[in-house]
Design a protein around this motif. Structure first.
Motif, PDB file in Angstrom:
ATOM      1  N   UNK A 297      48.562  38.964 -26.278  1.00 30.38           N
ATOM      2  CA  UNK A 297      48.773  40.235 -25.584  1.00 30.38           C
ATOM      3  C   UNK A 297      47.409  40.829 -25.273  1.00 30.38           C
ATOM      4  N   UNK A 298      47.222  41.281 -24.032  1.00 29.01           N
ATOM      5  CA  UNK A 298      45.915  41.733 -23.574  1.00 29.01           C
ATOM      6  C   UNK A 298      45.960  43.206 -23.159  1.00 29.01           C
ATOM      7  N   UNK A 299      44.843  43.889 -23.382  1.00 29.40           N
ATOM      8  CA  UNK A 299      44.792  45.342 -23.191  1.00 29.40           C
ATOM      9  C   UNK A 299      44.814  45.776 -21.735  1.00 29.40           C
ATOM     10  N   UNK A 300      44.324  44.937 -20.826  1.00 26.58           N
ATOM     11  CA  UNK A 300      44.263  45.324 -19.418  1.00 26.58           C
ATOM     12  C   UNK A 300      45.621  45.120 -18.761  1.00 26.58           C
ATOM     13  N   UNK A 301      46.182  46.234 -18.263  1.00 27.90           N
ATOM     14  CA  UNK A 301      47.523  46.240 -17.669  1.00 27.90           C
ATOM     15  C   UNK A 301      47.463  47.009 -16.344  1.00 27.90           C
ATOM     16  N   UNK A 302      48.566  47.013 -15.626  1.00 27.32           N
ATOM     17  CA  UNK A 302      48.608  47.806 -14.394  1.00 27.32           C
ATOM     18  C   UNK A 302      48.377  49.282 -14.713  1.00 27.32           C
ATOM     19  N   UNK A 303      47.565  49.945 -13.910  1.00 27.81           N
ATOM     20  CA  UNK A 303      47.316  51.377 -14.095  1.00 27.81           C
ATOM     21  C   UNK A 303      48.538  52.174 -13.658  1.00 27.81           C
ATOM     22  N   UNK A 304      49.037  53.009 -14.567  1.00 28.67           N
ATOM     23  CA  UNK A 304      50.222  53.819 -14.259  1.00 28.67           C
ATOM     24  C   UNK A 304      49.881  55.080 -13.481  1.00 28.67           C
ATOM     25  N   UNK A 305      48.573  55.360 -13.347  1.00 28.63           N
ATOM     26  CA  UNK A 305      48.181  56.597 -12.686  1.00 28.63           C
ATOM     27  C   UNK A 305      47.854  56.444 -11.218  1.00 28.63           C
ATOM     28  N   UNK A 306      47.618  55.221 -10.762  1.00 27.21           N
ATOM     29  CA  UNK A 306      47.202  54.996  -9.374  1.00 27.21           C
ATOM     30  C   UNK A 306      48.396  54.715  -8.465  1.00 27.21           C
ATOM     31  N   UNK A 307      48.408  55.380  -7.334  1.00 35.00           N
ATOM     32  CA  UNK A 307      49.464  55.122  -6.355  1.00 35.00           C
ATOM     33  C   UNK A 307      49.378  53.693  -5.832  1.00 35.00           C
ATOM     34  N   UNK A 308      48.147  53.146  -5.789  1.00 37.41           N
ATOM     35  CA  UNK A 308      47.987  51.783  -5.277  1.00 37.41           C
ATOM     36  C   UNK A 308      48.813  50.781  -6.086  1.00 37.41           C
ATOM     37  N   UNK A 309      48.968  51.045  -7.383  1.00 37.86           N
ATOM     38  CA  UNK A 309      49.772  50.160  -8.233  1.00 37.86           C
ATOM     39  C   UNK A 309      51.203  50.075  -7.737  1.00 37.86           C
ATOM     40  N   UNK A 310      51.789  51.213  -7.448  1.00 30.98           N
ATOM     41  CA  UNK A 310      53.193  51.234  -7.027  1.00 30.98           C
ATOM     42  C   UNK A 310      53.351  50.699  -5.608  1.00 30.98           C
ATOM     43  N   UNK A 311      52.368  50.949  -4.759  1.00 33.77           N
ATOM     44  CA  UNK A 311      52.404  50.377  -3.409  1.00 33.77           C
ATOM     45  C   UNK A 311      52.404  48.856  -3.484  1.00 33.77           C
ATOM     46  N   UNK A 312      51.539  48.320  -4.342  1.00 33.96           N
ATOM     47  CA  UNK A 312      51.457  46.870  -4.525  1.00 33.96           C
ATOM     48  C   UNK A 312      52.779  46.309  -5.070  1.00 33.96           C
ATOM     49  N   UNK A 313      53.276  46.904  -6.134  1.00 37.45           N
ATOM     50  CA  UNK A 313      54.491  46.369  -6.763  1.00 37.45           C
ATOM     51  C   UNK A 313      55.701  46.487  -5.849  1.00 37.45           C
ATOM     52  N   UNK A 314      55.783  47.567  -5.089  1.00 36.00           N
ATOM     53  CA  UNK A 314      56.891  47.695  -4.139  1.00 36.00           C
ATOM     54  C   UNK A 314      56.795  46.627  -3.050  1.00 36.00           C
ATOM     55  N   UNK A 315      55.562  46.318  -2.613  1.00 29.14           N
ATOM     56  CA  UNK A 315      55.387  45.251  -1.632  1.00 29.14           C
ATOM     57  C   UNK A 315      55.798  43.898  -2.179  1.00 29.14           C
ATOM     58  N   UNK A 316      55.443  43.632  -3.439  1.00 30.22           N
ATOM     59  CA  UNK A 316      55.856  42.391  -4.092  1.00 30.22           C
ATOM     60  C   UNK A 316      57.373  42.334  -4.208  1.00 30.22           C
ATOM     61  N   UNK A 317      57.963  43.420  -4.681  1.00 29.82           N
ATOM     62  CA  UNK A 317      59.407  43.441  -4.897  1.00 29.82           C
ATOM     63  C   UNK A 317      60.176  43.307  -3.584  1.00 29.82           C
TER      64      UNK A 317
END
Length: 547
Positions: A297-317
């Protein structure tokens, strides 16, 4: 006078033989998973040198008929699919509703008229022919007379495969599906993204294919024994790959023809190192990152504070949802360290704006936001039981893996649950501790006997709460499983035991009876070239101490 006496004696002898003819013992039918009801006859159909007509009229009947004809050819039996035949050497399909059997139940009759198989839908016909195939001896061309009425206990019967730690070719994925479908599982949970590799083509984000699909090397031996700073503990070989969207479509169609629904898993917010290696701006620190070369298990994860994260994940989904017809999209949600979120200014700002007291509630915000998006596409999410932390998303289904507690809590909140606790359902655990040749595993100990003993409905639930237990799933994580042969070794015969847990009514299950049937079933696995744990043929109930 002598002639008449001889004739009379002959008739008496025939009559005596007829009286001696008795039904076959039901215990002689070695079917896995065990059917709900089986009534044996006294004769057999002999198909040697016969032309078999498979009577099929509807689209589902023809699909199942073609699959059956292909298999019978491997037995050197001559079968053709047709819409009509008066021949006694026939297998006739009938589609008819039966509320008692549902869409996956069936009635199979083998008698002097041939074989008749009745079900309400294609899935029931398909499961009926899986039973029929087990009635045909491996080296024979006969089918015993029998009447079988059968239906599953649970609606959700799943097997999982992680292709992110180690990847397997499309042809093997199809074989994996063939085997699970034959054992009457109906869900294939395809774990496609991880810290160690991103395995699905996303056209909107080409760096996922160029960068995230590959790691520079892989740890040798067990991760816990390796020194991250010692090059000798790593193989120095670039590893990776991905499934193109065309390959994914082909595999989805292949599974659908066998009445298997594929549930894709796109991990979030944790287990994201591979994705961050391609798009570092999606992490809290901005990187640089690289796909993990070891396991854990690694400490670096998707940032929950950046809108870019959700834009990326919505594009993937968007692309995942377009590819997969499954009602469920698995979004992971497990093993997400919050250390980076605790100090990230973007995450702190998000917590304040959304009135979230801590990072557990921030993860709940993350999952609920993704769920809302997936629901807007007329789909639903499944997550591992960590998604309970900080508040469960309104429509989420929970996979309970850290014991049964998460599943119990979710069912009591009127959420649907799939039971998959490590103690019974994690097939990456050692299955034998008596053999010096047992390959490296992640740890733990899970023999066939314990798999078979599992009861998916916790006794503490009320009858109404228990209705939320949709079924059960076995998982195979592949940190230490690099080849298709090793996958099969870890899955079988344990998957045979899990098949019976998922399909067969609790009162019809008996472990000693299962082992008897399993002895015959090994011959089928041999014929299908399955690299199962053969040394367990006589050690299936090993109870020695943990490794």
């Amino acid at each position: 006078m002598k002639k008449l006496l001889y004739v009379a004696l002959a008739w008496l002898l025939l009559a005596a033989c007829a009286k001696e003819k008795k039904p076959v013992d039901p215990a002689d039918f070695h079917i896995i998973p065990k059917p709900a009801s089986l009534t044996p006859g006294t004769e057999v159909l002999d198909w040697d040198n016969k032309k078999i007509a498979i009577i099929a009229r509807t689209a589902d009947e023809k699909n199942v008929g073609n699959l059956l004809a292909e298999f019978l050819k491997t037995k050197n039996l001559n079968a053709t699919v047709t819409e009509f035949s008066d021949d006694a050497d026939k297998i006739a399909f009938y589609t008819a509703e039966d509320p008692a059997l549902g869409n996956e139940g069936y009635t199979l009759v083998v008698d002097e008229k041939g074989v008749s198989l009745t079900a309400a839908a294609g899935a029931g016909l398909f499961y009926g022919i899986q039973t029929l195939l087990q009635l045909i001896p491996e080296n024979g061309k006969t089918v015993p007379y029998v009447t079988i009425t059968d239906q599953p206990r649970f609606a959700y019967r799943g097997l999982h495969l992680d292709v992110s730690r180690h990847m397997f070719p499309p042809d093997f994925i199809k074989k994996y599906i063939d085997l699970l479908a034959h054992h009457k599982f109906n869900r294939f949970h395809w774990h496609l993204t991880e810290d160690q590799g991103w395995r699905i083509e996303i056209k909107k984000y080409p760096k996922l294919q160029e960068i995230a699909a590959y790691r520079k090397e892989t740890v040798i031996g067990h991760a816990r024994d390796a020194d991250p700073k010692n090059p000798k503990d790593f193989d120095g070989k670039r590893y990776g790959g991905y499934y193109t969207q065309e390959e994914v479509k082909d595999i989805i169609k292949y599974a659908a023809d066998r009445y298997v629904t594929i549930i894709p898993e796109i991990e979030m917010p944790g287990h994201a190192l591979a994705a961050l290696s391609a798009y570092p701006e999606l992490g809290c620190t901005g990187g640089p990152y690289q796909a993990a070369t070891t396991f854990g298990v690694f400490d670096d994860v998707f940032c929950a504070g950046k809108e870019e994260t959700f834009t990326f994940l919505e594009g993937v989904l968007d692309e995942v949802i377009t590819l997969f017809p499954s009602k469920y999209i698995h979004i992971g949600g497990d093993e997400c360290p919050k250390d980076k979120w605790e100090v990230c200014p973007h995450c702190k700002k998000r917590m304040k704006a959304e009135n979230r007291k801590n990072t557990h509630e921030l993860q709940s915000y993350f999952i609920q936001r993704i769920e809302k998006y997936i629901n807007s596409k007329d789909r639903q999410i499944i997550g591992w039981d960590e998604i309970l932390e900080g508040g469960l998303a309104p429509n989420a289904t929970v996979m309970s893996w850290r014991g049964e507690e998460g599943g119990i809590a979710a069912a009591r909140q009127n959420h649907d649950v799939i039971m998959t606790p490590t103690g019974w359902c994690y097939f990456d655990y050692y299955q034998d501790t008596t053999s010096e040749n047992e390959p490296l595993a992640i740890g733990g100990y899970l023999p066939v006997s314990k798999v078979y003993s599992y009861e998916p409905i916790p006794a503490v639930l009320t009858a109404d709460e228990a209705k939320h237990i949709l079924g059960v799933q076995a998982n195979l994580w592949t940190e230490y499983i690099p080849t298709p042969e090793h996958v099969e070794y870890m899955m079988y015969p344990r998957a045979c035991a899990m098949a019976e847990v998922a399909w067969t009514a609790k009162e019809n299950r008996n472990y000693e009876d299962f082992l008897t049937r399993l002895d015959t079933h090994f011959k089928h696995l041999d014929a299908w070239d399955v690299h199962y744990a053969k040394h367990l043929q006589h050690a299936a109930d090993s109870t020695v101490s943990k490794k």
